[in-house]
Motif scaffolding. Structure first.
Motif, PDB file in Angstrom:
ATOM      1  N   ASN A 195       0.812  -1.215   0.000  1.00 23.09           N
ATOM      2  CA  ASN A 195       0.000   0.000   0.000  1.00 23.09           C
ATOM      3  C   ASN A 195       0.845   1.265   0.000  1.00 23.09           C
ATOM      4  O   ASN A 195       0.450   2.291  -0.556  1.00 23.09           O
ATOM      5  N   ARG A 253      -5.691   0.586  -3.116  1.00 29.02           N
ATOM      6  CA  ARG A 253      -5.291  -0.129  -1.910  1.00 29.02           C
ATOM      7  C   ARG A 253      -5.560  -1.623  -2.070  1.00 29.02           C
ATOM      8  O   ARG A 253      -6.432  -2.031  -2.831  1.00 29.02           O
ATOM      9  N   SER A 299      -6.295  -5.018   0.542  1.00 28.26           N
ATOM     10  CA  SER A 299      -6.569  -5.465   1.908  1.00 28.26           C
ATOM     11  C   SER A 299      -6.686  -6.981   1.866  1.00 28.26           C
ATOM     12  O   SER A 299      -7.166  -7.552   0.882  1.00 28.26           O
ATOM     13  N   VAL A 342      -8.759  -5.085   7.001  1.00 30.13           N
ATOM     14  CA  VAL A 342      -8.486  -3.817   6.385  1.00 30.13           C
ATOM     15  C   VAL A 342      -7.110  -3.349   6.808  1.00 30.13           C
ATOM     16  O   VAL A 342      -6.764  -3.373   7.982  1.00 30.13           O
ATOM     17  N   SER A 343      -6.339  -2.939   5.831  1.00 30.03           N
ATOM     18  CA  SER A 343      -4.992  -2.494   6.138  1.00 30.03           C
ATOM     19  C   SER A 343      -5.009  -1.212   6.949  1.00 30.03           C
ATOM     20  O   SER A 343      -5.894  -0.375   6.814  1.00 30.03           O
ATOM     21  N   ARG A 357      -5.344   2.423   5.218  1.00 30.92           N
ATOM     22  CA  ARG A 357      -6.536   3.052   4.674  1.00 30.92           C
ATOM     23  C   ARG A 357      -6.717   4.459   5.185  1.00 30.92           C
ATOM     24  O   ARG A 357      -6.589   4.722   6.344  1.00 30.92           O
ATOM     25  N   PHE A 373     -10.338  -0.833  -3.222  1.00 28.27           N
ATOM     26  CA  PHE A 373      -9.628  -1.890  -2.500  1.00 28.27           C
ATOM     27  C   PHE A 373      -9.746  -3.190  -3.302  1.00 28.27           C
ATOM     28  O   PHE A 373     -10.855  -3.697  -3.504  1.00 28.27           O
ATOM     29  N   ASP A 389     -13.745  -9.389  -1.059  1.00 18.96           N
ATOM     30  CA  ASP A 389     -12.787  -8.379  -0.588  1.00 18.96           C
ATOM     31  C   ASP A 389     -12.728  -7.120  -1.445  1.00 18.96           C
ATOM     32  O   ASP A 389     -11.920  -6.248  -1.174  1.00 18.96           O
ATOM     33  N   THR A 398     -14.813  -1.229   9.695  1.00 23.53           N
ATOM     34  CA  THR A 398     -14.337  -2.439   9.033  1.00 23.53           C
ATOM     35  C   THR A 398     -15.279  -2.804   7.892  1.00 23.53           C
ATOM     36  O   THR A 398     -16.498  -2.803   8.063  1.00 23.53           O
TER      37      THR A 398
END
Lengths: 80, 284
Positions: free
Chosen positions: A15, A23, A25, A76-77, A80, B92, B114, B241
């Protein structure tokens, strides 16, 4: 499905290499392994590709076949 | 350097088309700045959408408009009306192959695992009104599955839910604007819903669900608040999340102030014309 095995530190490195609007994840598996979609490899080889800046680390990740039963959750990284 | 209608820059040719709405031209230039391109038919479809919204008086009610379109993902990530959102959405795990501009597979497709995006729009920091708010999305695909799947949402842990989703509460297509609990969802019947889906409050906390511009189901009042976070698309932002990932194709995300039933129908008609121009319309 084929996934790329990764660790959380590698996710942060990826990232950090990518533009701020792109991004990755990771998805955590039941054995606590972390994975990314193998389709990222289809979009990283040429300079206009979405994940081009992270191509070297993406290509270095080992691949693994997983089943849907192995998927635990999505992580989730911190980037973010 | 400018030659006639063609202005040339070092990076990419900037082609300006006559007869295009200035707001659409602004979007085209932001697409180019993001490394994308857009063909004249797609640009005209965007221009026609914006012009119709303006002439009907609905454009001034729009807070955010994102019609993912253009020649590549870089173009599709640029909203037409940014408002308080991000000028380029943050994706993402989404790859170029997840986006198609036209036809039956048009839109950005989720994978139920995801893939999602964040467009940087937080209803709390925007100061949005719970009693004057509309959340809309044009989608292809239904998710009559035994798990919740979210088109877009932001919520706390089982509270303050603002969303469009397929939910396991009553196994229904639902919408909500600051629902305090799952019992405050405005559901449709338990059947497939796709096309232009919307939930709206218009002068009260009563939430009305709409399908293709037509009120569907019984209005339900909400008593919660907006959760302080950004909306996610193809997933829900559950207390920070991402979760409840969707497999649908997203063809539009629109946030407006409250819309009446008549305005909902007009909004749908304009949206349907845009999607039809790109060959990705859903027949109600």
């Amino acid at each position: 499905m084929t996934r790329l095995v990764v660790n959380p530190q590698q996710v942060d490195v990826i990232n950090a290499l990518l533009p701020s609007d792109t991004r990755v994840s990771a998805v955590r598996l039941t054995d606590n392994a972390f994975t990314l979609g193998a389709d990222l490899l289809t979009d990283c080889d040429t300079p206009t590709d979405t994940y081009y800046e992270a191509r070297e680390i993406l290509h270095s990740l080992p691949q693994r076949e997983i089943t849907s039963e192995e998927i635990l959750n999505q992580v989730v990284s911190d980037e973010r | 350097m400018i030659i006639g209608r063609f202005s040339l820059s070092r990076r990419k040719p900037l082609i300006e088309f006559p007869g295009i709405d200035p707001t659409a031209r602004d979007w085209q230039q932001r697409v180019i700045a993001n490394g994308g391109t857009v063909t004249l038919p797609t640009l005209k479809a965007v221009s026609d959408y914006i012009r119709a919204q303006k002439s009907s008086g609905l454009w001034s009610k729009k807070l955010y408009v994102h019609l993912p379109c253009g020649d590549q993902l870089a173009a599709a990530k640029v909203p037409q009306l940014v408002g308080a959102g991000s000028s380029v959405v943050t994706t993402f795990n989404i790859v170029e192959g997840d986006f198609v501009n036209t036809g039956a597979t048009g839109g950005v497709k989720g994978n139920g695992l995801d893939k999602y995006w964040n467009f940087g729009w937080n209803p709390v920091t925007v100061g949005a009104s719970l009693s004057n708010f509309t959340l809309s999305s044009y989608v292809r695909g239904t998710e009559l599955v035994g798990t919740s799947r979210t088109i877009l949402a932001v919520n706390g842990p089982s509270i303050n839910l603002t969303q469009l989703a397929w939910a396991m509460v009553g196994t229904a297509e639902i919408g909500s604007v600051g629902a305090a609990t799952t019992s405050e969802y405005a559901p449709t019947v338990n059947s497939a819903r796709e096309g232009y889906l919307s939930v709206s409050t218009n002068g009260s906390r009563s939430q009305q669900y709409y399908v293709a511009g037509v009120a569907t189901g019984t209005p339900v009042s909400a008593t919660g608040a907006f959760f302080n976070g950004d909306f996610f698309v193809l997933a829900g932002n559950n207390n920070g999340t991402a979760g409840s990932f969707s497999t649908r194709y997203i063809r539009a995300i629109v946030i407006s102030t409250g819309l009446s039933a008549a305005e909902q129908l007009t909004d749908y008609t304009i949206m349907q014309a845009f999607q039809t121009a790109l060959g990705r319309q859903i027949t109600p």
